[in-house]
Design a protein around this motif. Structure first.
Motif, PDB file in Angstrom:
ATOM      1  N   ILE A 209       0.832  -1.212   0.000  1.00 15.53           N
ATOM      2  CA  ILE A 209       0.000   0.000   0.000  1.00 15.53           C
ATOM      3  C   ILE A 209       0.863   1.258   0.000  1.00 15.53           C
ATOM      4  CG2 ILE A 209      -1.979  -1.095   1.093  1.00 15.53           C
ATOM      5  CD1 ILE A 209      -1.144   0.062   3.730  1.00 15.53           C
ATOM      6  N   HIS A 210       2.043   1.175   0.595  1.00  9.79           N
ATOM      7  CA  HIS A 210       2.941   2.324   0.562  1.00  9.79           C
ATOM      8  C   HIS A 210       3.699   2.408  -0.756  1.00  9.79           C
ATOM      9  CE1 HIS A 210       3.073   2.493   5.240  1.00  9.79           C
ATOM     10  NE2 HIS A 210       1.971   3.000   4.727  1.00  9.79           N
ATOM     11  N   GLY A 211       3.703   1.277  -1.470  1.00  8.92           N
ATOM     12  CA  GLY A 211       4.366   1.281  -2.775  1.00  8.92           C
ATOM     13  C   GLY A 211       3.458   1.736  -3.888  1.00  8.92           C
ATOM     14  N   GLY A 212       2.199   2.022  -3.509  1.00  5.57           N
ATOM     15  CA  GLY A 212       1.281   2.584  -4.505  1.00  5.57           C
ATOM     16  C   GLY A 212       0.596   1.554  -5.366  1.00  5.57           C
ATOM     17  N   LYS A 213       0.489   0.295  -4.892  1.00  2.70           N
ATOM     18  CA  LYS A 213      -0.202  -0.713  -5.691  1.00  2.70           C
ATOM     19  C   LYS A 213      -1.679  -0.355  -5.771  1.00  2.70           C
ATOM     20  CE  LYS A 213      -0.968  -5.703  -6.030  1.00  2.70           C
ATOM     21  NZ  LYS A 213      -0.425  -5.828  -7.381  1.00  2.70           N
ATOM     22  N   ALA A 214      -2.245  -0.557  -6.961  1.00  2.00           N
ATOM     23  CA  ALA A 214      -3.622  -0.139  -7.188  1.00  2.00           C
ATOM     24  C   ALA A 214      -4.597  -0.815  -6.241  1.00  2.00           C
ATOM     25  CB  ALA A 214      -4.020  -0.421  -8.642  1.00  2.00           C
ATOM     26  N   SER A 215      -4.457  -2.108  -6.034  1.00  2.00           N
ATOM     27  CA  SER A 215      -5.392  -2.823  -5.173  1.00  2.00           C
ATOM     28  C   SER A 215      -4.746  -4.073  -4.617  1.00  2.00           C
ATOM     29  CB  SER A 215      -6.658  -3.202  -5.945  1.00  2.00           C
ATOM     30  OG  SER A 215      -7.516  -3.987  -5.144  1.00  2.00           O
ATOM     31  N   LEU A 216      -4.932  -4.300  -3.336  1.00  2.00           N
ATOM     32  CA  LEU A 216      -4.399  -5.508  -2.719  1.00  2.00           C
ATOM     33  C   LEU A 216      -5.105  -6.743  -3.247  1.00  2.00           C
ATOM     34  CD1 LEU A 216      -4.183  -4.347   1.019  1.00  2.00           C
ATOM     35  CD2 LEU A 216      -2.336  -4.489  -0.642  1.00  2.00           C
ATOM     36  N   GLU A 217      -6.343  -6.575  -3.658  1.00  2.00           N
ATOM     37  CA  GLU A 217      -7.111  -7.725  -4.128  1.00  2.00           C
ATOM     38  C   GLU A 217      -6.528  -8.322  -5.401  1.00  2.00           C
ATOM     39  OE1 GLU A 217     -11.087  -6.468  -4.535  1.00  2.00           O
ATOM     40  OE2 GLU A 217     -11.424  -6.177  -2.379  1.00  2.00           O
ATOM     41  N   HIS A 218      -5.745  -7.528  -6.133  1.00  2.00           N
ATOM     42  CA  HIS A 218      -5.197  -8.013  -7.390  1.00  2.00           C
ATOM     43  C   HIS A 218      -3.755  -8.484  -7.257  1.00  2.00           C
ATOM     44  CE1 HIS A 218      -8.480  -5.229  -8.846  1.00  2.00           C
ATOM     45  NE2 HIS A 218      -8.811  -6.403  -9.371  1.00  2.00           N
ATOM     46  N   ASP A 219      -3.304  -8.664  -6.002  1.00  2.00           N
ATOM     47  CA  ASP A 219      -1.966  -9.206  -5.811  1.00  2.00           C
ATOM     48  C   ASP A 219      -1.983 -10.683  -6.194  1.00  2.00           C
ATOM     49  OD1 ASP A 219       0.804  -9.022  -4.696  1.00  2.00           O
ATOM     50  OD2 ASP A 219      -0.006 -10.597  -3.411  1.00  2.00           O
ATOM     51  N   GLU A 220      -1.289 -11.037  -7.233  1.00  2.00           N
ATOM     52  CA  GLU A 220      -1.395 -12.384  -7.789  1.00  2.00           C
ATOM     53  C   GLU A 220      -0.778 -13.453  -6.895  1.00  2.00           C
ATOM     54  OE1 GLU A 220       0.422 -12.176 -11.573  1.00  2.00           O
ATOM     55  OE2 GLU A 220      -1.077 -10.814 -12.426  1.00  2.00           O
ATOM     56  N   HIS A 221       0.315 -13.135  -6.217  1.00  2.00           N
ATOM     57  CA  HIS A 221       1.020 -14.160  -5.447  1.00  2.00           C
ATOM     58  C   HIS A 221       0.478 -14.302  -4.028  1.00  2.00           C
ATOM     59  CE1 HIS A 221       3.856 -14.285  -8.729  1.00  2.00           C
ATOM     60  NE2 HIS A 221       4.028 -12.969  -8.639  1.00  2.00           N
ATOM     61  N   ASN A 222      -0.177 -13.274  -3.519  1.00  2.00           N
ATOM     62  CA  ASN A 222      -0.719 -13.297  -2.170  1.00  2.00           C
ATOM     63  C   ASN A 222       0.348 -13.693  -1.144  1.00  2.00           C
ATOM     64  OD1 ASN A 222      -2.977 -12.730  -0.571  1.00  2.00           O
ATOM     65  ND2 ASN A 222      -3.416 -14.901  -0.298  1.00  2.00           N
ATOM     66  N   ASN A 223       1.540 -13.174  -1.332  1.00  2.57           N
ATOM     67  CA  ASN A 223       2.643 -13.438  -0.408  1.00  2.57           C
ATOM     68  C   ASN A 223       2.442 -12.567   0.828  1.00  2.57           C
ATOM     69  OD1 ASN A 223       5.014 -13.662   0.966  1.00  2.57           O
ATOM     70  ND2 ASN A 223       6.340 -13.365  -0.800  1.00  2.57           N
ATOM     71  N   LEU A 224       2.230 -13.194   1.978  1.00  2.26           N
ATOM     72  CA  LEU A 224       1.897 -12.451   3.185  1.00  2.26           C
ATOM     73  C   LEU A 224       3.109 -11.780   3.816  1.00  2.26           C
ATOM     74  CD1 LEU A 224      -0.620 -14.904   4.915  1.00  2.26           C
ATOM     75  CD2 LEU A 224      -1.104 -13.022   3.352  1.00  2.26           C
ATOM     76  N   VAL A 225       4.307 -12.198   3.432  1.00  2.00           N
ATOM     77  CA  VAL A 225       5.525 -11.624   3.999  1.00  2.00           C
ATOM     78  C   VAL A 225       6.111 -10.559   3.089  1.00  2.00           C
ATOM     79  CG1 VAL A 225       7.845 -12.106   4.845  1.00  2.00           C
ATOM     80  CG2 VAL A 225       6.005 -13.761   5.240  1.00  2.00           C
ATOM     81  N   GLY A 226       6.255 -10.888   1.833  1.00  6.45           N
ATOM     82  CA  GLY A 226       6.821  -9.954   0.873  1.00  6.45           C
ATOM     83  C   GLY A 226       8.304  -9.717   1.108  1.00  6.45           C
ATOM     84  N   HIS A 227       8.824  -8.647   0.526  1.00  5.57           N
ATOM     85  CA  HIS A 227      10.236  -8.292   0.686  1.00  5.57           C
ATOM     86  C   HIS A 227      10.343  -6.800   0.994  1.00  5.57           C
ATOM     87  CE1 HIS A 227      11.566 -12.206  -0.733  1.00  5.57           C
ATOM     88  NE2 HIS A 227      10.634 -12.117  -1.665  1.00  5.57           N
ATOM     89  N   PRO A 228       9.927  -6.417   2.187  1.00  6.86           N
ATOM     90  CA  PRO A 228       9.978  -4.992   2.541  1.00  6.86           C
ATOM     91  C   PRO A 228      11.415  -4.492   2.628  1.00  6.86           C
ATOM     92  CG  PRO A 228       9.484  -6.331   4.455  1.00  6.86           C
ATOM     93  CD  PRO A 228       9.431  -7.249   3.287  1.00  6.86           C
ATOM     94  N   LYS A 229      11.585  -3.214   2.393  1.00  3.71           N
ATOM     95  CA  LYS A 229      12.925  -2.639   2.508  1.00  3.71           C
ATOM     96  C   LYS A 229      13.370  -2.594   3.964  1.00  3.71           C
ATOM     97  CE  LYS A 229      12.624   0.229  -1.650  1.00  3.71           C
ATOM     98  NZ  LYS A 229      12.670   1.615  -2.186  1.00  3.71           N
ATOM     99  N   GLN A 230      12.433  -2.249   4.830  1.00  7.09           N
ATOM    100  CA  GLN A 230      12.779  -2.217   6.246  1.00  7.09           C
ATOM    101  C   GLN A 230      11.538  -2.446   7.101  1.00  7.09           C
ATOM    102  OE1 GLN A 230      14.467   1.604   7.247  1.00  7.09           O
ATOM    103  NE2 GLN A 230      12.466   2.562   7.493  1.00  7.09           N
ATOM    104  N   ILE A 231      11.758  -2.790   8.364  1.00  7.90           N
ATOM    105  CA  ILE A 231      10.688  -2.997   9.326  1.00  7.90           C
ATOM    106  C   ILE A 231      10.991  -2.135  10.554  1.00  7.90           C
ATOM    107  CG2 ILE A 231      10.037  -5.305   8.562  1.00  7.90           C
ATOM    108  CD1 ILE A 231      11.874  -6.451  10.717  1.00  7.90           C
ATOM    109  N   THR A 232      10.017  -1.990  11.427  1.00 17.96           N
ATOM    110  CA  THR A 232      10.217  -1.165  12.621  1.00 17.96           C
ATOM    111  C   THR A 232      11.112  -1.870  13.638  1.00 17.96           C
ATOM    112  OG1 THR A 232       8.032  -0.162  12.316  1.00 17.96           O
ATOM    113  CG2 THR A 232       9.047   0.054  14.490  1.00 17.96           C
ATOM    114  N   ALA A 233      10.824  -3.141  13.892  1.00 18.11           N
ATOM    115  CA  ALA A 233      11.583  -3.925  14.866  1.00 18.11           C
ATOM    116  C   ALA A 233      11.211  -5.391  14.682  1.00 18.11           C
ATOM    117  CB  ALA A 233      11.277  -3.464  16.290  1.00 18.11           C
ATOM    118  N   PHE A 234      11.836  -6.260  15.461  1.00 17.95           N
ATOM    119  CA  PHE A 234      11.428  -7.662  15.456  1.00 17.95           C
ATOM    120  C   PHE A 234      11.705  -8.298  16.806  1.00 17.95           C
ATOM    121  CE2 PHE A 234      15.698  -7.455  13.675  1.00 17.95           C
ATOM    122  CZ  PHE A 234      16.389  -8.515  14.246  1.00 17.95           C
ATOM    123  N   LEU A 235      10.871  -9.287  17.120  1.00 17.60           N
ATOM    124  CA  LEU A 235      10.973 -10.018  18.378  1.00 17.60           C
ATOM    125  C   LEU A 235      11.659 -11.357  18.103  1.00 17.60           C
ATOM    126  CD1 LEU A 235       7.308  -9.485  19.684  1.00 17.60           C
ATOM    127  CD2 LEU A 235       9.216  -7.877  19.691  1.00 17.60           C
TER     128      LEU A 235
END
Length: 411
Positions: A209-235
């Protein structure tokens, strides 16, 4: 027994002033017990926010700032953790599990957290309790969201409702992701932690959504993790405490970027110690209230004593000895304090019962309604003892009143 019955009738005869004194003591007891209960349960809720997590890793700031931003959703960090560093650190030997989290969005003032399915499997609160679902299930598609219990109750949401998240934390948002609605598929059970005030979406959705994708519903791979550039933190959780200390040292000395690894149990303790001054102020405030009420009782007894000289003299004339008068006044003050403590205890339970929901929803403090602990009973015992000791002052004055002093007419 005769003196006790006489003291009881004497109190009834002066019920207006006695009720005022009793009510003052009751209010002070109620405040003392309520403040003590909130203090204990606040500390417990504070400590139970996160459990079973060995390390929290984020950008190098401060231990407490990282804890507040990642766990309590208070404040924010200026930098994040690169996904490359996350993958490298979590691939080290001894790592049992990891939960990436991404913050920065909100929905009507409630925090939105991007994460993976490991969050629902490994996140623990209180005494290592698992997150459980009141309704629905974890997100299985990139446009699905799981709500904390308070979010659902406060905003009146139910399963299959659609919501839109906004960029930025807090109640004020300047950009809404209207083109990417999320469907509610799960509602968590209450935990008494910030989880209840959080909306959980797939980590990949944050990036898309921050990358400007038109709609999440049309994400073909439905990859729940993806490859974000960065995250806030991790446990992180480890197979052994030895790995915790070793990897924490490596993280704090990590060269590619400035990172910080904290042990949440240790940092929680440090944070509570910082707040110890507030705890002491609350105790001091309640002690002052009790002292003022007891001094008020003393003032009332002394004032009444001046008006009761003739009454006491009559008692002396019918055979009462000085120690009888001393005992009578002492019993009156003890009965007043006892009744004040009983009424105050009843008021305490009424206040805790009525304010429990408010404290849970607005302060995240889970208040337990239980019988009075030994410590709380000890506090009431101290108030009783103080009331008795204060009652000795007018009792001693009554002891030395003479028959002629009581019967003589004052000019």
């Amino acid at each position: 027994m005769i003196l006790a019955k006489l003291a009881y009738k004497s109190l009834l005869n002066r019920r207006a002033s006695v009720l005022l004194t009793l009510f003052t003591i009751a209010i002070s007891v109620m405040l003392l017990l309520s403040i003590e209960r909130v203090r204990i349960d606040a500390k417990s809720s504070f400590s139970n926010t996160i459990s079973g997590t060995d390390l929290i890793v984020g950008a190098r700031t401060g231990d407490i700032q990282l804890l507040l931003s990642s766990v309590f959703r208070i404040g924010h960090t200026n930098n994040g953790v690169s996904w490359k560093s996350y993958e490298y650190i979590t691939s080290q030997r001894g790592v049992k599990w990891s939960i990436p989290i991404s913050l920065g969005d909100s929905h009507k003032g409630q925090a939105v957290l991007g994460t993976t399915l490991d969050y629902f499997s490994h996140y623990r609160f209180a005494k290592k309790q698992n997150l459980t679902f009141n309704k629905g299930h974890p997100f299985a598609a990139i446009n699905e969201v799981v709500l904390g219990s308070e979010v659902a109750n406060k905003l009146g949401y139910k399963l299959n409702d659609s919501i839109v998240i906004s960029h930025g934390m807090g109640n004020t948002s300047f950009h809404h992701h209207d083109d990417n609605p999320f469907k509610i598929v799960g509602i968590l059970n209450p935990t008494g932690t910030p989880v209840d005030k959080t909306l959980h979406i797939p980590l990949a959705a944050i990036d898309l959504i921050h990358g400007g994708k038109a709609s999440l519903e049309h994400d073909e791979h439905n990859n729940l993790v993806g490859h974000p550039k960065q995250i806030t933190a991790f446990l992180m959780g480890f197979n052994s405490p030895l790995y915790t200390l070793q990897i924490r040292r490596n993280i704090n000395q990590y060269k590619p970027e400035a990172l910080l690894g904290i042990m949440p149990t240790v940092t929680l303790k440090e944070l509570w110690e910082m707040l110890a001054i507030v705890e002491k102020i609350l105790l001091l405030f309640s002690a002052v209230v009790v002292l003022v009420s007891l001094l008020g009782m003393l003032t009332t007894l002394l004032a009444n004593l001046s008006q009761r000289r003739r009454e006491l003299a009559i008692l002396r004339s019918v055979g009462a000895r000085p120690w009888h008068l001393f005992t009578l006044i002492s019993i009156e003050s003890l009965l007043t304090t006892l009744l004040g403590c009983l009424v105050g205890s009843v008021l305490y339970y009424l206040v805790i019962f009525s304010a429990g929901g408010y404290l849970q929803s607005h302060a995240g403090i889970s208040v337990n309604i239980t019988i009075l602990s030994y410590y709380e009973l000890g506090l009431i015992g101290v108030i009783m003892a103080a009331g008795f000791i204060i009652g000795l002052i007018p009792a001693t004055r009554a002891y030395f009143y003479s028959l002629s002093d009581g019967m003589s007419i004052k000019a």
